[in-house]
Design an enzyme around this catalytic site. Sequence first.
Site, short mmCIF file in Angstrom:
data_model
loop_
_atom_site.label_atom_id
_atom_site.label_comp_id
_atom_site.label_asym_id
_atom_site.label_seq_id
_atom_site.Cartn_x
_atom_site.Cartn_y
_atom_site.Cartn_z
N ALA A 65 -67.67 -28.69 28.19
CA ALA A 65 -68.87 -29.17 28.87
C ALA A 65 -70.06 -28.76 28.00
O ALA A 65 -69.97 -27.81 27.21
CB ALA A 65 -68.97 -28.53 30.25
N GLY A 110 -63.98 -27.97 29.11
CA GLY A 110 -63.90 -29.30 29.72
C GLY A 110 -63.02 -30.27 28.94
O GLY A 110 -62.53 -31.25 29.50
N GLU A 113 -59.55 -29.42 30.05
CA GLU A 113 -59.46 -29.88 31.44
C GLU A 113 -59.27 -31.39 31.49
O GLU A 113 -58.55 -31.92 32.34
CB GLU A 113 -60.72 -29.45 32.21
CG GLU A 113 -60.74 -27.94 32.46
CD GLU A 113 -62.11 -27.41 32.89
OE1 GLU A 113 -63.12 -27.80 32.29
OE2 GLU A 113 -62.16 -26.60 33.84
N GLU A 133 -64.06 -20.41 28.63
CA GLU A 133 -65.25 -20.24 29.48
C GLU A 133 -65.61 -18.78 29.70
O GLU A 133 -66.79 -18.43 29.80
CB GLU A 133 -65.04 -20.92 30.84
CG GLU A 133 -65.12 -22.44 30.82
CD GLU A 133 -63.80 -23.12 30.54
OE1 GLU A 133 -62.88 -22.46 30.01
OE2 GLU A 133 -63.70 -24.32 30.83
N1 CAA Z 1 -71.74 -27.74 24.20
C1 CAA Z 1 -72.84 -28.05 23.50
N2 CAA Z 1 -72.89 -28.10 22.16
C2 CAA Z 1 -71.74 -27.80 21.50
C3 CAA Z 1 -70.56 -27.45 22.18
C4 CAA Z 1 -70.58 -27.43 23.60
N3 CAA Z 1 -69.49 -27.16 24.33
N4 CAA Z 1 -69.61 -27.19 21.25
C5 CAA Z 1 -70.18 -27.38 20.06
N5 CAA Z 1 -71.48 -27.74 20.19
C6 CAA Z 1 -72.45 -28.05 19.16
C7 CAA Z 1 -72.93 -26.77 18.45
O1 CAA Z 1 -73.93 -26.14 19.20
C8 CAA Z 1 -73.39 -27.34 17.13
O2 CAA Z 1 -74.67 -27.90 17.31
P1 CAA Z 1 -75.82 -27.66 16.15
O3 CAA Z 1 -75.27 -28.39 14.95
O4 CAA Z 1 -77.03 -28.30 16.74
O5 CAA Z 1 -75.89 -26.19 15.95
C9 CAA Z 1 -72.42 -28.50 16.87
O6 CAA Z 1 -71.83 -28.82 18.13
C10 CAA Z 1 -71.30 -28.13 15.93
O7 CAA Z 1 -70.68 -26.95 16.42
P2 CAA Z 1 -70.45 -25.64 15.52
O8 CAA Z 1 -71.48 -25.53 14.47
O9 CAA Z 1 -70.31 -24.49 16.47
O10 CAA Z 1 -69.05 -26.02 14.87
P3 CAA Z 1 -67.92 -25.03 14.36
O11 CAA Z 1 -66.93 -25.90 13.67
O12 CAA Z 1 -68.49 -23.87 13.65
O13 CAA Z 1 -67.26 -24.44 15.72
C11 CAA Z 1 -66.29 -24.60 17.93
C12 CAA Z 1 -66.56 -25.30 16.57
C13 CAA Z 1 -65.33 -23.42 17.73
C14 CAA Z 1 -65.66 -25.65 18.85
C15 CAA Z 1 -67.62 -24.08 18.52
O14 CAA Z 1 -68.58 -25.12 18.47
C16 CAA Z 1 -67.53 -23.62 19.94
O15 CAA Z 1 -67.06 -22.53 20.20
N6 CAA Z 1 -67.99 -24.48 20.92
C17 CAA Z 1 -68.01 -24.13 22.30
C18 CAA Z 1 -66.63 -24.16 22.93
C19 CAA Z 1 -66.69 -23.76 24.39
O16 CAA Z 1 -67.04 -22.63 24.70
N7 CAA Z 1 -66.32 -24.69 25.29
C20 CAA Z 1 -66.36 -24.45 26.71
C21 CAA Z 1 -67.65 -24.92 27.28
S1 CAA Z 1 -67.90 -24.43 28.96
C22 CAA Z 1 -67.02 -25.54 29.88
O17 CAA Z 1 -66.38 -26.44 29.38
C23 CAA Z 1 -67.14 -25.31 31.36
C24 CAA Z 1 -66.27 -26.16 32.23
O18 CAA Z 1 -65.11 -25.87 32.46
C25 CAA Z 1 -66.84 -27.30 32.91
#
Ligand code: CAA
Length: 259
Positions: A65, A110, A113, A133
């Site tokens: 998400a 998400g 999910e 999460e």
């Molecule tokens: N939401 C918003 N933006 C996201 C995102 C997310 N879930 N995942 C990645 N991005 C964005 C980053 O902020 C980044 O943006 P900028 O270029 O503007 O900085 C861009 O996508 C590229 O990401 P990274 O630079 O972080 O890429 P990476 O290859 O170094 O890492 C990754 C990849 C390991 C997937 C890392 O991006 C990450 O950990 N993302 C978050 C994963 C996460 O925690 N997901 C769960 C979200 S909460 C949820 O889903 C709740 C629910 O159940 C409803």
Amino acid sequence: MAYKNIILEKKDGIAFIKINRPKVLNALNGGTIGEITKAVLELEKDDKIKVAVLTGEGKAFIAGADISAMSNMTPLEAKEFAEHGHNMLNTIEKSRLPFIAAVNGYALGGGCETLMACDIVIAGKSALLGQPEINLGISPGFGGTQRLARLVGRMKAKELLLTGRNVSAEEAQSIGLVNMVVDDDKLTETAEKIAGKIASKSSVQTNFIKALVNKGVDIDLATANSLEISYFSSSFSTHDQKEGMKAFLEKRKPDFKGN
Ligand code: CAA
């Protein structure tokens, strides 16, 4: 309708939904969730479509998400957001169409999910799946605690949810979260091949089978078996049952019409 966050294509009875926000690794914001839900409902009404493939543009399936969108939400806004996500996944799960998730890269939060609401999951070798999460100080909001436990069992689900550890495609397959793992460059081709195979079957029966399995796992066995008897018997009022059995006896390929 025209979509901004997804690409919807149709070919030979197969619908392809591609999430198209590669700059944020296809993170699900409200707009994207709304568009996916609308697309599924649109496909639902399209008689030509027999099966759908869900995938992501770029190096992610869905990285979760949208954290930027969620960071300042009030509890009420978070509730509405979670309901929006659940509604999208329930729409996929209840759809008459079998959904194949073609998991290209990150499928986190998400994203994981979403694939769990699909019917068949094919992952590219480099895919990474999980429910991280807890690292954000939240628990999953789009069904992660529920569908994961039902798919992989309570113990494994709790281990992954409590530690936030992500798993490789191979490990995901070994715990029953993924049906098959293929080389990254074979992902689209494999998904298309399996979708084509399903599209050639009776769509009355692909619908029945999906509904029976999904409904059956959440109710007691005796009620579920009664449901199977009623679906089985109603099959005998269809063209496809007559054609399928006739074709077998005449030693030819059946020509299913989806009725
Ligand atoms: N939401 C918003 N933006 C996201 C995102 C997310 N879930 N995942 C990645 N991005 C964005 C980053 O902020 C980044 O943006 P900028 O270029 O503007 O900085 C861009 O996508 C590229 O990401 P990274 O630079 O972080 O890429 P990476 O290859 O170094 O890492 C990754 C990849 C390991 C997937 C890392 O991006 C990450 O950990 N993302 C978050 C994963 C996460 O925690 N997901 C769960 C979200 S909460 C949820 O889903 C709740 C629910 O159940 C409803």
